[in-house]
Design a protein around this motif. Sequence first.
Motif, short mmCIF file in Angstrom:
data_model
loop_
_atom_site.label_atom_id
_atom_site.label_comp_id
_atom_site.label_asym_id
_atom_site.label_seq_id
_atom_site.Cartn_x
_atom_site.Cartn_y
_atom_site.Cartn_z
N ASP A 282 0.84 -1.21 0.00
CA ASP A 282 0.00 0.00 0.00
C ASP A 282 0.86 1.25 0.00
O ASP A 282 0.55 2.24 -0.68
CB ASP A 282 -0.92 0.00 1.23
CG ASP A 282 -1.99 -1.08 1.14
OD1 ASP A 282 -2.32 -1.49 0.00
OD2 ASP A 282 -2.49 -1.50 2.19
N SER A 284 3.94 1.63 -1.18
CA SER A 284 4.56 1.82 -2.50
C SER A 284 3.56 2.39 -3.50
O SER A 284 3.87 3.31 -4.28
CB SER A 284 5.12 0.49 -3.01
OG SER A 284 6.06 -0.05 -2.10
N MET A 285 2.36 1.85 -3.49
CA MET A 285 1.34 2.30 -4.45
C MET A 285 0.89 3.73 -4.16
O MET A 285 0.59 4.50 -5.06
CB MET A 285 0.15 1.35 -4.42
CG MET A 285 0.48 -0.05 -4.93
SD MET A 285 -0.89 -1.22 -4.81
CE MET A 285 -2.05 -0.51 -5.97
N SER A 286 0.88 4.10 -2.87
CA SER A 286 0.48 5.47 -2.52
C SER A 286 1.50 6.50 -3.01
O SER A 286 1.17 7.68 -3.15
CB SER A 286 0.31 5.60 -1.00
OG SER A 286 1.57 5.52 -0.34
N LEU A 287 2.73 6.05 -3.26
CA LEU A 287 3.77 6.94 -3.78
C LEU A 287 3.87 6.88 -5.29
O LEU A 287 4.80 7.43 -5.89
CB LEU A 287 5.13 6.59 -3.15
CG LEU A 287 5.23 6.75 -1.64
CD1 LEU A 287 6.59 6.32 -1.14
CD2 LEU A 287 4.94 8.19 -1.22
N GLY A 288 2.92 6.16 -5.91
CA GLY A 288 2.88 6.11 -7.37
C GLY A 288 3.66 4.97 -7.98
O GLY A 288 3.80 4.90 -9.21
N ALA A 289 4.18 4.07 -7.18
CA ALA A 289 4.94 2.94 -7.70
C ALA A 289 4.01 1.76 -7.95
O ALA A 289 2.90 1.68 -7.39
CB ALA A 289 6.04 2.55 -6.74
N ALA A 290 4.47 0.81 -8.77
CA ALA A 290 3.70 -0.40 -9.02
C ALA A 290 3.72 -1.30 -7.79
O ALA A 290 4.63 -1.22 -6.95
CB ALA A 290 4.27 -1.14 -10.22
N TYR A 342 6.68 9.40 2.76
CA TYR A 342 5.26 9.62 2.49
C TYR A 342 4.99 11.10 2.24
O TYR A 342 4.31 11.47 1.28
CB TYR A 342 4.43 9.11 3.67
CG TYR A 342 2.94 9.13 3.42
CD1 TYR A 342 2.30 8.02 2.87
CD2 TYR A 342 2.17 10.25 3.76
CE1 TYR A 342 0.93 8.03 2.64
CE2 TYR A 342 0.81 10.28 3.52
CZ TYR A 342 0.20 9.17 2.97
OH TYR A 342 -1.16 9.19 2.75
N LYS A 345 6.64 12.29 -0.80
CA LYS A 345 6.09 11.60 -1.98
C LYS A 345 7.22 11.08 -2.88
O LYS A 345 7.23 11.30 -4.10
CB LYS A 345 5.16 12.52 -2.77
CG LYS A 345 3.96 13.01 -1.96
CD LYS A 345 2.99 13.77 -2.80
CE LYS A 345 1.85 14.33 -1.95
NZ LYS A 345 1.18 13.30 -1.15
N SER A 346 8.16 10.39 -2.27
CA SER A 346 9.35 9.92 -3.00
C SER A 346 9.59 8.44 -2.73
O SER A 346 9.88 8.04 -1.60
CB SER A 346 10.58 10.74 -2.58
OG SER A 346 11.76 10.18 -3.12
N ILE A 347 9.47 7.64 -3.77
CA ILE A 347 9.79 6.23 -3.64
C ILE A 347 11.29 6.02 -3.46
O ILE A 347 11.73 5.05 -2.83
CB ILE A 347 9.28 5.44 -4.88
CG1 ILE A 347 9.38 3.91 -4.64
CG2 ILE A 347 10.05 5.85 -6.12
CD1 ILE A 347 8.43 3.41 -3.61
#
Length: 481
Positions: A282, A284-290, A342, A345-347
Motif C-alpha cells: 500500500d 509503495s502504491m500510494s507513492l505512485g509505484a507499481a 510519504y 512523496k518519494s519512492i
Amino acid sequence: MVAFGKKMKERQIQGWQRYYINYKLMKKKVKQYVQQIEVGTLDRRHVLKDFSRMLDNQIEKTVLFLLEQQGLLASRLARLREKHDALQDQPDISNVTELREAYRAAGQDLLKLLSFVEINAIGLRKILKKFDKRFGYRFTDYYVKTRANHPYSQLQQVFKHVLYHPTLDVQGLGAVVGAISRNLHELQDRQGSYLSIYDQPVLPLQDPVVDSIKAAVDRLTNSTNFLNFLGQHALIMQDELPTPTDELVDDQRYHFMSLLLNLANTFLYMVNTYIIVPTADDYSMSLGAAATVCGIVIGAMAVAQVFSSVYFSAWSNKSYFRPLVFSSVVLFIGNAMYALAYDFKSIAILLLGRIFCGLGSARAVNRRYISDCVPLKIRMQASAGFVSASALGMACGPALAGLLQTNFKIYKLTFNADTLPGWVMAVAWLIYLIWLCISFKEPSRDTEENHRPHESNAGMLTLFNGHFLAWYFANLPLSGQ
C-alpha cells in the motif's frame, strides 16, 4: 589465553599420546604451506592433496586405536558377563562386590576412551577451521563430504557429525556403555539381580561411574539438546577445551547487561525487518509505484545486510561498542527516511531508507560478542537466546504493524499505517541508543583476537565463491600427484 595445542596435550591420557591426532604437527604444516606458496615452491592444488593425505593418516591412526580399545573393553565385559551369570546360581556377597568393582573399573576405562574421542574430534575440527581461515577455502565441507560418505571411510567411524556440530557419533561405544550400565544396575544391592534398566525400576541406579559416563555421553551426543540445536543454528560453536584459566578470563570479560543489549539489538533488528511487510505494498502504491515494487522495498534491507556483514565483522575485531552505536544511528536515520518518504512523496527516499536499515545490521557483532565474551558455561544458553530473540522479532514485527492502524498529522508530518512502522522503529532505536551509551561495557581484549580479521575475510570469500569452490573441490583428484 592458553593455546589450544597446549591444552590438548595436558588433557591427553598417559601412554596414549602417540595415538592422538598430532595437532601441533598439522598446525606447523599449515604454516609451512603458507610460506611455500608465498615463495612459489608449492601450488595450492598440491597443498590440498598433501594436507588431505596427512589428515587421512592421522584419522586412520586414531580410529584403529579406538577400535582396538573398543575390542579390549568388549572382551573384558564378556568375561565379566560369564562371572555375572555364575552368580545367578550361587550368589555370594563378596563376589558381587568384587564384580561390581570390576564393572566400575571398566567404566573408568570407558571414560578415558570417551575423553580420547572428544579431544581428537575437537582437534580435527580446529585444524580444519585453521586451514580454511589461512587459505580462504571451504576445505572442511569438501573433506567431510568426500570422506564421510565413502564406504571405506575412517572418518565416518567416529567423526562423521563432529565437523559440523559439537557432537560425536558414539554409536560404536553405545553397546559398551549399555553393558556397563545394565550390569551395574543388576548388581545394585537394593534391587537384587532380577530387575533391568529396561524395566523402569522404582529406584534409579546410584553409581558415580555410571553418572560420569552418562555426563560424558551427553556431552558428546548433545545434538538432541534444544539449546545446542539453537546454538548450532546461530553459528556459535563451543569447540575449545576449557580450563580454569579460560573460565576466569571469560568471567572477567563477561557483562550481563552488555549481553542483554546485544540480544535486544537482535530482537529490534528482526522487528525492523518484518514490521513493514503488511503495509509495504500500500505504501509503495500510494507513492505512485507499481505493486511489484513492494518486493524490492522488502528485499532492499536484506541485500544491504550482505555488505554490512563485511565491515561489521572486521570492526568487531577492534570494538563491540562503536559498531553497535553506529548501527543504532544508521537504523534511526533509515527508519526516519522510510517514514518521511510519504510526505516527500518519494519512492527513492523510501528505498534509500530501507537500504540504510540493512546497512545498520549488527547481527555479526551480536554473534561475535556471544562467541568471544560469554563464559563457556552459559554460552549455549546465550546462543539459544540469540535465536529466540530473532524468532520473536520475526513474529512481533507483523503483529505490531497490525496495531498501528491510525491516521493523524502533527504539523506537516503524517502518521498512518504506512508511516508509523518507520516512526515507531526510529523511536525504538533512539531509546536503544541511549540505553547502549549508558549501560554497555566494552570487554577487554587479548592478543589472540587480533588475528581474527583473517577469519572474517575467509567467511566472506566462501559466501561469494561457495558454488565455484564446491565445483572445484568436487572435481579435484586426490589420489596421486
